[in-house]
Design a protein around this motif. Structure first.
Motif, short mmCIF file in Angstrom:
data_model
loop_
_atom_site.label_atom_id
_atom_site.label_comp_id
_atom_site.label_asym_id
_atom_site.label_seq_id
_atom_site.Cartn_x
_atom_site.Cartn_y
_atom_site.Cartn_z
N LYS A 104 2.78 11.33 0.04
CA LYS A 104 2.17 12.66 0.09
C LYS A 104 1.41 12.97 -1.19
CE LYS A 104 6.18 14.71 0.39
NZ LYS A 104 7.21 13.66 0.35
N THR A 105 2.11 12.83 -2.31
CA THR A 105 1.49 13.13 -3.59
C THR A 105 0.28 12.22 -3.83
OG1 THR A 105 3.58 13.89 -4.52
CG2 THR A 105 1.90 13.24 -6.08
N THR A 106 0.45 10.97 -3.51
CA THR A 106 -0.65 10.02 -3.70
C THR A 106 -1.89 10.47 -2.94
OG1 THR A 106 0.96 8.25 -3.94
CG2 THR A 106 -1.30 7.60 -3.45
N THR A 107 -1.72 10.87 -1.69
CA THR A 107 -2.85 11.32 -0.89
C THR A 107 -3.48 12.56 -1.50
OG1 THR A 107 -1.65 10.52 1.05
CG2 THR A 107 -3.58 11.88 1.45
N TYR B 80 0.85 -1.18 0.00
CA TYR B 80 0.00 0.00 0.00
C TYR B 80 0.89 1.24 0.00
CZ TYR B 80 -4.37 -2.46 0.72
OH TYR B 80 -5.47 -3.24 0.53
N SER B 81 0.56 2.22 -0.83
CA SER B 81 1.33 3.46 -0.85
C SER B 81 0.84 4.41 0.23
CB SER B 81 1.23 4.14 -2.21
OG SER B 81 1.88 3.36 -3.17
N VAL B 82 -0.45 4.28 0.59
CA VAL B 82 -1.00 5.06 1.69
C VAL B 82 -1.81 4.10 2.54
CG1 VAL B 82 -2.58 6.90 2.36
CG2 VAL B 82 -1.09 7.22 0.39
N SER C 153 10.73 11.72 0.66
CA SER C 153 10.27 11.39 -0.67
C SER C 153 9.79 9.94 -0.74
CB SER C 153 11.43 11.64 -1.63
OG SER C 153 11.22 11.00 -2.82
N GLY C 154 8.64 9.73 -1.39
CA GLY C 154 8.10 8.38 -1.53
C GLY C 154 7.22 7.94 -0.38
N CYS C 155 6.88 8.85 0.53
CA CYS C 155 6.10 8.44 1.70
C CYS C 155 4.60 8.47 1.43
CB CYS C 155 6.44 9.33 2.90
SG CYS C 155 5.81 11.00 2.76
N1 LIG Z 1 1.53 5.69 -10.57
C1 LIG Z 1 2.13 4.90 -9.66
N2 LIG Z 1 2.18 3.56 -9.85
C2 LIG Z 1 2.76 2.77 -8.93
N3 LIG Z 1 3.33 3.21 -7.81
C3 LIG Z 1 3.32 4.52 -7.55
C4 LIG Z 1 2.72 5.44 -8.47
N4 LIG Z 1 2.86 6.70 -7.97
C5 LIG Z 1 3.52 6.55 -6.80
N5 LIG Z 1 3.79 5.26 -6.54
C6 LIG Z 1 4.47 4.73 -5.33
O1 LIG Z 1 3.75 5.14 -4.20
C7 LIG Z 1 4.62 5.57 -3.18
C8 LIG Z 1 4.30 7.00 -2.76
O2 LIG Z 1 4.61 7.87 -3.81
P1 LIG Z 1 4.29 9.42 -3.77
O3 LIG Z 1 2.92 9.62 -3.26
O4 LIG Z 1 4.61 9.99 -5.09
O5 LIG Z 1 5.34 9.92 -2.69
P2 LIG Z 1 5.77 11.41 -2.31
O6 LIG Z 1 4.93 12.38 -3.05
O7 LIG Z 1 5.58 11.47 -0.83
O8 LIG Z 1 7.20 11.52 -2.65
C9 LIG Z 1 6.04 5.40 -3.72
O9 LIG Z 1 6.56 4.21 -3.19
C10 LIG Z 1 5.86 5.31 -5.20
O10 LIG Z 1 6.80 4.45 -5.75
#
Ligand SMILES: Nc1ncnc2c1ncn2[C@@H]1O[C@H](COP(=O)(O)OP(=O)(O)O)[C@@H](O)[C@H]1O
Ligand SMILES: [Mg+2]
Lengths: 367, 276
Positions: free
Chosen positions: A44-47, A19-21, A40-42
Motif C-alpha cells: 500500500k505504502t509503496t503504491t 516485486y513489492s507491487v 501490512s507489507g502488501c
Molecule cells: N525501501 C524499501 N526497500 C526494500 N523493500 C521495501 C522497501 N519499502 C518496502 N519494502 C518492501 O515492500 C513490500 C511492501 O511494503 P509497503 O508498501 O511498506 O507495505 P504496506 O504499506 O502495505 O504495509 C514489503 O515486503 C516491504 O518489505
C-alpha cells in the motif's frame, strides 16, 4: 482536481528478489475518495509513494490529467501527504510545521495564519501551536501531520495510515472530519489503511491488496457482498467470514466431521455448471448469516447444524458465538437476546442463499 | 560489594584529581608567568603568584613593535575561512555519500576511507610542489586550499545523514522544496549539532596548525600565530618567555570562546525523527 491513471504499474525495490507491487491498474476520476486496504507489507505504502513521486516506478506509467508523470518531481505534483511516521520537522513549532508548505508557496502571512488556526481548531491542536513536535504525544503528532496536509489546498491528498496512532474515540471522530474535509475540498484523496472498518466507512471505492497484487477494486458494497475471492471475503467484515472445506455431492455440501447442509437450487445450478459437482469446494458463510432463532431453524430446515458454543462475546445489540461443529470452528453473530453460554449445545441454521463458494485451489469466487 | 565499590570510587576520584592537577598546573603556571617580568620567570621560583605583577608583557606584544596583533588576525582569517569552507564541503560531501544515488558512489566512499590512512606528513612535499607550481606559496590560500576538506569529517557527516530520517526530507519535498532547498532549509539546520562538533575540530586544526605555515609562509607579516609564537623563542636576545607566555595565553582565548559557544550543541542530544 486531478484524474489519475495507474497503468500496469510494477515496483521492485533495489536488492529485493520480489516485486513489492505487481500490475497495479486503476483509473481514479476526480473527487473520488479511494482507500487502499490490505495486510501490512502488501504494498500500500509503496503504491502511494509512487503516486507521490517519492519512489521510482519500475514498470508501467502513472498519468495525471492525461500526462505521464513518472519523472515529475514530488514538488511539482501539487500533492499533500500524511506520512505513516508523521515526518514532522523537529526544529519547527506545530504552527510552523503546518504552515511550512504554504510559506514555500509564497502564501501571504495572514492567510497562512488563518488556515493554520482553522486547521488547529478542527484537529483540536489550538493549545499546542507553539510547541515543538518533541513535546507532543503520538496522537498529537499524527494530528499535526494531518494538519500539515489539510492547510494546503493541493489537488491530491495522500494519507498513509493517518489515524493508526489515535485512540478509538478520536479515531472515529477524525474519520468523520476527514470525510467532511473531502466533501468540502472536493479533491481526490487516496487513503491507506490496514483497517477494513476505516476502509468500509470512508471509501467511495476500495482497492484491496495482498502480497503486492490488487485483489479487487470496488465499492464497499461490492467488496462485502460480491468478493472476488476468498482473500477479499475473509479480509472484509468483522468477525471474518467463516470458511468450511466441504465436498459437493448431489445437492449437499458436507465433510467427514459431520457437517452437512443443503445447497439451494439457484446456487447449485452455478456450481454444477462450473463443474464442481463431486468436487471439493470452500464454503464461505458470514457470521450474521448463521442463525439461532427458532424461526430461522424452521425456515432453513435443511441447513441446520448441531454446534457447541466455545466462547461467547456479548456486544450489546449482538453477540458473537464462537462455536464448533464436529472439528470445524466458526463464529455466528446472533441477536443479543439469543445469548448462549460456552458449553451449550445449540442448533444453528445456515442461510445458504447468502453462502459464498470458492475454488479450493485458487480461492476464486465461483460464479 | 557496596563497600568495595565505594573504595574503588574513591581511588578513581583520587587518580582523576591528580590527573587534573597535573594537566592544569602547566597552564596555570603559564598564565601566572604571563604577568611576571622575565627575570622572575627564569629565576626558577616555582610559585604561581607573581611577586612583581606586571601587564608589560601584554602591552609589548599588542604594541606596535611586535607583529603579534597582525599574526593573531592572520590566524583568525585563515581559521574562519578554512572552517566555513570545510563545513560546507564536508557536510555536502557527507550528504551526497549518504543520500544521493549516483554511479560510483560506493567506490568514491571506499577511496575516501583508503585516503584517510595516508599520513599527513607524506603529503607535505607533494603539496608544497603543487602550491609552488600554482604560485600559491606564501599566501593564505596555501593554508586553506589543501585543507579545504577533511575526510574524517566527511565520514562523520555521512554517518549522521545515514541516521537522518528520510521521511522528513520527503515531507519537505512534498511541501514544495527541491533537493537543494531541502538540503539547506531542512537538513542543514537539523544537522547543527554535528556541524558544531565539526566546527570545533576543524577550527582547532587550523588554529593550531604549525607545520604548513612553517613550510609555506615566508613573509613575517603573513605568519600565523603558531609560527609567530615560535619567533619569540628563537630571538637573538634569548628566549623571551615573558612575551611567549602572554602571547600563548591570548592565543588560546578564541578556542575557549568557540568551545563555550558550541558546547551546548556538543551535549545536546537531538531528537531527529519527531517520534518518541
Ligand atoms: N525501501 C524499501 N526497500 C526494500 N523493500 C521495501 C522497501 N519499502 C518496502 N519494502 C518492501 O515492500 C513490500 C511492501 O511494503 P509497503 O508498501 O511498506 O507495505 P504496506 O504499506 O502495505 O504495509 C514489503 O515486503 C516491504 O518489505
Ligand atoms: Mg505502510
Amino acid at each position: 482536481m486531478v484524474e489519475i491513471k495507474l497503468d500496469h504499474i510494477y515496483k521492485k525495490y533495489k536488492g529485493n528478489e520480489k516485486y513489492s507491487v505487481t500490475d497495479f491498474n486503476m483509473d481514479i476520476p476526480d473527487e473520488e475518495f479511494v482507500v487502499f486496504v490490505g495486510p501490512s507489507g502488501c504494498g500500500k505504502t509503496t503504491t502511494l509513494r509512487m503516486v507521490a513521486g517519492l519512489e521510482t516506478i519500475t514498470k508501467g506509467d502513472l498519468y495525471m490529467n492525461g500526462q505521464v508523470v513518472n519523472k515529475v518531481q514530488p514538488k511539482d505534483r501539487d500533492i499533500a501527504m500524511v506520512f505513516q511516521n508523521y515526518a514532522l520537522y523537529p526544529n519547527m513549532t506545530v504552527a510552523d510545521n503546518m504552515g511550512f508548505g504554504l510559506k514555500i508557496r509564497k502564501t501571504p502571512r495572514n492567510e497562512i495564519k488563518k488556515r493554520v488556526t482553522d486547521a488547529a481548531q478542527i484537529l483540536g491542536l489550538s493549545d499546542y501551536l507553539e510547541r515543538k513536535p518533541g513535546a507532543l504525544s503520538g496522537g498529537q503528532r499524527q494530528r499535526v501531520a494531518l494538519g500539515r496536509a489539510i492547510v494546503r489546498d493541493a489537488s491530491l491528498f495522500l494519507l498513509d495510515e493517518p489515524l493508526s496512532n489515535l485512540d478509538a474515540k478520536l479515531r472515529v471522530d477524525m474519520r468523520t472530519k476527514i470525510a467532511q474535509l473531502h466533501q468540502r475540498l472536493q479533491t481526490n484523496m487516496i487513503y491507506v489503511t490496514h483497517d477494513q472498518v476505516e476502509a468500509m466507512t470512508m471509501a467511495d471505492r476500495i482497492v484491496i491488496m495482498n502480497d503486492g497484487k490488487v485483489q479487487q477494486i470496488g465499492t464497499p458494497d461490492d467488496l462485502y457482498n460480491k468478493p472476488a475471492n476468498q482473500f477479499v471475503a475473509g479480509f472484509i467484515g468483522s468477525p471474518s467470514m467463516n470458511f468450511f472445506d466441504v465436498h459437493l455431492h448431489d445437492n449437499r455440501v458436507s465433510n467427514e466431521k459431520g457437517f452437512d447442509v443443503e445447497v439451494p437450487e439457484g446456487r447449485l445450478k452455478i456450481l454444477r455448471e462450473q463443474g464442481y459437482l463431486d468436487k471439493d469446494v470452500t464454503l464461505g458463510m458470514r457470521p450474521e448469516d448463521i442463525h439461532t432463532e427458532q424461526v430461522a431453524l424452521e425456515t432453513f430446515p435443511n441447513a441446520v447444524v448441531n454446534a457447541q458454543v466455545v466462547v461467547s462475546e456479548f456486544l450489546g445489540t449482538d453477540s458473537n458465538l464462537y462455536s464448533k461443529t464436529g472439528d470445524t470452528e466458526f463464529v455466528a453473530q446472533v441477536n443479543a437476546r439469543d445469548f448462549h453460554k460456552p458449553g451449550e449445545n445449540v442448533q444453528m441454521a445456515f442461510e445458504m442463499s447468502k453462502a459464498h463458494f470458492f475454488d479450493k485451489e485458487s480461492g476464486a469466487t465461483i460464479e | 560489594m557496596t563497600e568495595k565499590s565505594r573504595i574503588l570510587k574513591i581511588i578513581l576520584y583520587i587518580v582523576l584529581i591528580a590527573y587534573a592537577i597535573i594537566t592544569l598546573y602547566p597552564f596555570l603556571w603559564a598564565l601566572a608567568a604571563s604577568f611576571k617580568p622575565l627575570k622572575e620567570i627564569v629565576s626558577g621560583n616555582p610559585a604561581l603568584m607573581p611577586q612583581h605583577f606586571t601587564l608589560d608583557n601584554y602591552k609589548y606584544i599588542t604594541g606596535t613593535s611586535s607583529l603579534f596583533t597582525k599574526w593573531f588576525m592572520n590566524s583568525v582569517i585563515v581559521s574562519i575561512i578554512g572552517t566555513v569552507v570545510n563545513l560546507f564541503l564536508n557536510t555536502m560531501a557527507g550528504y551526497a555519500l549518504a543520500r544521493l544515488n549516483f554511479p560510483g558512489r560506493q567506490k568514491i566512499y571506499y577511496t575516501f576511507l583508503a585516503l584517510m590512512m595516508v599520513p599527513a606528513q607524506v603529503l607535505l612535499i607533494p603539496n608544497y610542489l603543487i602550491l609552488m607550481n600554482l604560485g600559491m606559496l606564501d599566501t593564505f590560500s596555501s593554508l586553506i586550499l589543501p585543507a579545504a576538506i577533511n575526510i574524517g569529517n566527511i565520514f562523520m557527516m555521512r554517518q549522521f545523514f545515514l541516521s537522518f530520517p528520510m521521511d522528513v526530507e520527503e515531507a519537505a519535498e512534498i511541501d514544495g522544496l527541491g533537493r537543494i532547498a531541502t538540503f539547506f532549509r531542512i537538513v542543514m539546520p537539523l544537522a547543527r549539532p554535528s556541524i558544531a562538533t565539526q566546527a570545533i575540530f576543524v577550527f582547532m586544526g587550523f588554529w593550531n596548525n604549525f607545520m604548513q605555515p612553517m613550510l609555506y609562509i615566508s613573509t613575517p607579516k603573513k605568519y600565523t600565530l603558531t609560527l609567530g609564537l615560535q619567533t619569540f623563542t628563537s630571538q637573538a636576545t634569548g628566549v623571551r618567555w615573558d612575551h611567549t607566555m602572554a602571547a600563548s595565553i591570548i592565543s588560546i582565548v578564541p578556542i575557549i570562546i568557540l568551545y563555550i559557544i558550541f558546547n551546548g550543541y556538543f551535549l545536546q542530544g537531538v531528537r531527529m525523527d519527531g517520534e518518541k
